[in-house]
Scaffold this motif. Structure first.
Motif, PDB file in Angstrom:
ATOM      1  N   ARG A   1       7.944   2.638 -11.760  1.00 39.10           N
ATOM      2  CA  ARG A   1       7.533   1.235 -11.866  1.00 39.10           C
ATOM      3  C   ARG A   1       7.671   0.509 -10.536  1.00 39.10           C
ATOM      4  O   ARG A   1       6.814  -0.282 -10.161  1.00 39.10           O
ATOM      5  N   ALA A   2       8.749   0.817  -9.796  1.00 38.61           N
ATOM      6  CA  ALA A   2       8.962   0.159  -8.502  1.00 38.61           C
ATOM      7  C   ALA A   2       7.848   0.512  -7.515  1.00 38.61           C
ATOM      8  O   ALA A   2       7.361  -0.354  -6.779  1.00 38.61           O
ATOM      9  N   ALA A   3       7.435   1.767  -7.522  1.00 38.09           N
ATOM     10  CA  ALA A   3       6.351   2.184  -6.625  1.00 38.09           C
ATOM     11  C   ALA A   3       5.040   1.511  -7.015  1.00 38.09           C
ATOM     12  O   ALA A   3       4.270   1.084  -6.141  1.00 38.09           O
ATOM     13  N   GLU A   4       4.782   1.407  -8.320  1.00 36.03           N
ATOM     14  CA  GLU A   4       3.574   0.708  -8.771  1.00 36.03           C
ATOM     15  C   GLU A   4       3.595  -0.748  -8.333  1.00 36.03           C
ATOM     16  O   GLU A   4       2.585  -1.277  -7.870  1.00 36.03           O
ATOM     17  N   GLU A   5       4.741  -1.392  -8.483  1.00 32.12           N
ATOM     18  CA  GLU A   5       4.861  -2.796  -8.077  1.00 32.12           C
ATOM     19  C   GLU A   5       4.625  -2.962  -6.579  1.00 32.12           C
ATOM     20  O   GLU A   5       3.978  -3.913  -6.148  1.00 32.12           O
ATOM     21  N   GLU A   6       5.130  -2.016  -5.789  1.00 29.24           N
ATOM     22  CA  GLU A   6       4.935  -2.070  -4.339  1.00 29.24           C
ATOM     23  C   GLU A   6       3.471  -1.863  -3.972  1.00 29.24           C
ATOM     24  O   GLU A   6       2.925  -2.575  -3.131  1.00 29.24           O
ATOM     25  N   ARG A   7       2.818  -0.888  -4.623  1.00 27.22           N
ATOM     26  CA  ARG A   7       1.385  -0.670  -4.374  1.00 27.22           C
ATOM     27  C   ARG A   7       0.572  -1.888  -4.790  1.00 27.22           C
ATOM     28  O   ARG A   7      -0.365  -2.290  -4.083  1.00 27.22           O
ATOM     29  N   LEU A   8       0.932  -2.483  -5.926  1.00 27.16           N
ATOM     30  CA  LEU A   8       0.229  -3.678  -6.394  1.00 27.16           C
ATOM     31  C   LEU A   8       0.389  -4.812  -5.382  1.00 27.16           C
ATOM     32  O   LEU A   8      -0.587  -5.465  -5.010  1.00 27.16           O
TER      33      LEU A   8
END
Length: 91
Positions: A45-52
């Motif tokens: 989830r943290a990686a998705e948030e960073e990519r977003l």
């Protein structure tokens, strides 16, 4: 620009999006297989948030709400696809 030209442009871009989506899902599939083979979680989830966050920074302000919805939908579809693959691998 004529209406037919505008529609042709949309059609061309939809084909490009289709190819990009297929490639994204292939990578997602490989990620699921990697996680299964190496017994590691693949959802981050943290990686998705960073990519977003990075994608939204690169998007013009007037398009950000739409880009956010587009990417969060893409993440959800990708996650569902990975789950389906993992279910199949575990059978």
């Amino acid at each position: 620009m004529e209406l037919e030209d505008l529609r042709a442009g949309l059609c061309r871009e939809e084909l490009r999006l289709t190819e990009a989506f297929k490639e994204y899902m292939l990578i997602s599939s490989a990620l699921a297989e990697y996680g299964h083979e190496n017994n590691v979680p693949v959802s981050d989830r943290a990686a998705e948030e960073e990519r977003l966050k990075n994608s939204l920074k690169a998007t013009d302000a007037y398009l950000r709400p739409y880009m956010e919805e587009f990417l969060t939908t893409l993440y959800a579809l990708s996650g569902a696809f990975r789950s389906e693959i993992l279910d199949d691998l575990e059978d």
